[in-house]
Design a protein around this motif. Sequence first.
Motif, short mmCIF file in Angstrom:
data_model
loop_
_atom_site.label_atom_id
_atom_site.label_comp_id
_atom_site.label_asym_id
_atom_site.label_seq_id
_atom_site.Cartn_x
_atom_site.Cartn_y
_atom_site.Cartn_z
N PRO A 120 2.10 113.25 37.51
CA PRO A 120 2.75 114.69 37.28
C PRO A 120 2.34 115.88 38.22
O PRO A 120 1.03 116.11 38.66
N GLY A 121 3.19 116.64 38.41
CA GLY A 121 3.05 117.56 39.41
C GLY A 121 3.25 117.31 41.12
O GLY A 121 3.51 118.15 41.93
N GLY A 122 3.61 116.00 40.87
CA GLY A 122 3.95 115.67 42.33
C GLY A 122 3.04 114.99 43.27
O GLY A 122 3.27 114.43 44.17
N GLY A 123 1.95 114.93 42.91
CA GLY A 123 0.95 114.14 43.82
C GLY A 123 1.10 113.08 43.62
O GLY A 123 1.69 112.27 43.03
N LEU A 124 0.15 112.07 44.62
CA LEU A 124 0.13 110.79 44.93
C LEU A 124 -0.81 109.84 44.06
O LEU A 124 -1.97 110.31 44.43
N GLY A 125 -0.58 108.70 43.32
CA GLY A 125 -1.60 108.01 42.72
C GLY A 125 -1.96 106.86 43.57
O GLY A 125 -1.31 106.56 44.68
N ALA A 126 -2.70 105.98 43.20
CA ALA A 126 -3.29 104.74 43.78
C ALA A 126 -3.69 104.00 42.99
O ALA A 126 -3.93 104.14 41.81
N PRO A 127 -3.91 102.56 43.30
CA PRO A 127 -3.42 102.04 44.48
C PRO A 127 -2.10 101.78 44.53
O PRO A 127 -1.27 101.67 43.60
N PRO A 128 -1.53 101.48 45.89
CA PRO A 128 -0.17 100.96 45.96
C PRO A 128 0.16 99.66 45.55
O PRO A 128 -0.71 98.72 45.53
N VAL A 129 1.58 99.38 45.27
CA VAL A 129 1.85 98.00 45.09
C VAL A 129 2.72 97.85 46.47
O VAL A 129 3.33 98.59 47.03
N VAL A 130 2.08 96.58 47.07
CA VAL A 130 2.59 96.20 48.41
C VAL A 130 3.53 94.97 48.41
O VAL A 130 3.07 94.11 47.71
N PHE A 131 4.73 95.14 49.00
CA PHE A 131 5.57 94.04 49.04
C PHE A 131 5.63 93.46 50.61
O PHE A 131 6.31 94.22 51.46
N PRO A 132 5.12 92.50 51.10
CA PRO A 132 4.94 91.94 52.36
C PRO A 132 6.37 91.40 52.44
O PRO A 132 7.02 90.65 51.87
N HIS A 133 6.96 91.75 53.85
CA HIS A 133 8.29 91.06 54.27
C HIS A 133 7.61 89.69 55.09
O HIS A 133 6.69 89.48 55.55
#
Length: 347
Positions: A120-133
């Motif tokens: 909310p407010g536009g900031g970024l959360g963590a951790p990311p979900v990572v999809f490896p190719h």
Amino acid sequence: MRQRGRLAYIGSFTEAGGHGLTVAEVDGETGALTPVHTIGELANPSFLALSPDGDVLYAVSETDEGAAAAFSLADPARPRLLGPPVPVHGRGPTHVAYAGGHLFTANYGSGSVSVLPVLPGGGLGAPPVVFPHHGKGPVADRQDGPHAHAVVPDPSGRWVLSADLGTDSVWSYALSPAAGAPRAHGQTPLRPGSGPRHLAFHPRGDRAYVLNELESTVTVCRWDAEAGVLETVGETRVLPAGVEQANYPSEPVVSADGRFLWAANRGHDSIATLALDASGDNLELRNTVKCGGSWPRDLTAHPDGRMLYAANERSGDVTWFAVDAETGIPRRAGSVAMPAASCVVFA
């Protein structure tokens, strides 16, 4: 008197002398850019994207560590960081897109796509979900493994597509509001050795055009937004017949009326104009014009469609072009110095 219009945000490579993030006023009549402010807090903000409401600007930090950052546009002329950059757990993120309440990054170095929650407010959360190719291609020095280069939301708002230069394919991700997280959906192979870099959609939403860095071609694809299926139709060169110099296309742009596709050529240092037929399946190269500098890393259309802007990385400028409404052919109209320029986004 110069008529003020909207604002433009310009990314650049700080490690190559760029200022970082630059804010520029856009003249409402001529399209000319006038820089008014710079923010150097983020390393290599090479690609930018706006939130749907235009209140937040997102940027990758294209470094070996790999990060993304959010800037508040409460004062549009003075972006302000919403917290420290957030690691994406991928090397060399080259592209960023907002979709379905998440921020996607294409990580060229590690060949993966990362997804960060947007708070909310536009900031970024963590951790990311990572999809490896996974996979590789036949060009040994460029395709030794996956190299995700772009992440592009489809017009239906249900999918994100990722062009991967290393695997000669386009990967798709389903946005799932009910589940709260995107999921990997499929992979569409393109011709081996073509090296897909970026893609753009037809305004109807039923065609996608994949620009290939290693072959100087654009691949036409039919897109089924119901099933999330991409089907290749054919290829067209973005250089004139007989031109065989080293060339690495960077960015495709489709006109709002679906009549033209423009492609930036690095090496040939040109902008190609291709005409689209009514079906969107057939392209014809009409013209190339010089990009106004060297190594056009990005090509962007002004929201009203009258102008194109080339971010010429190596010559350190952004050059703008007036587009002929009948032929689609751009004509150089001006430029501004912008060291190590890498992209332009309009607010």
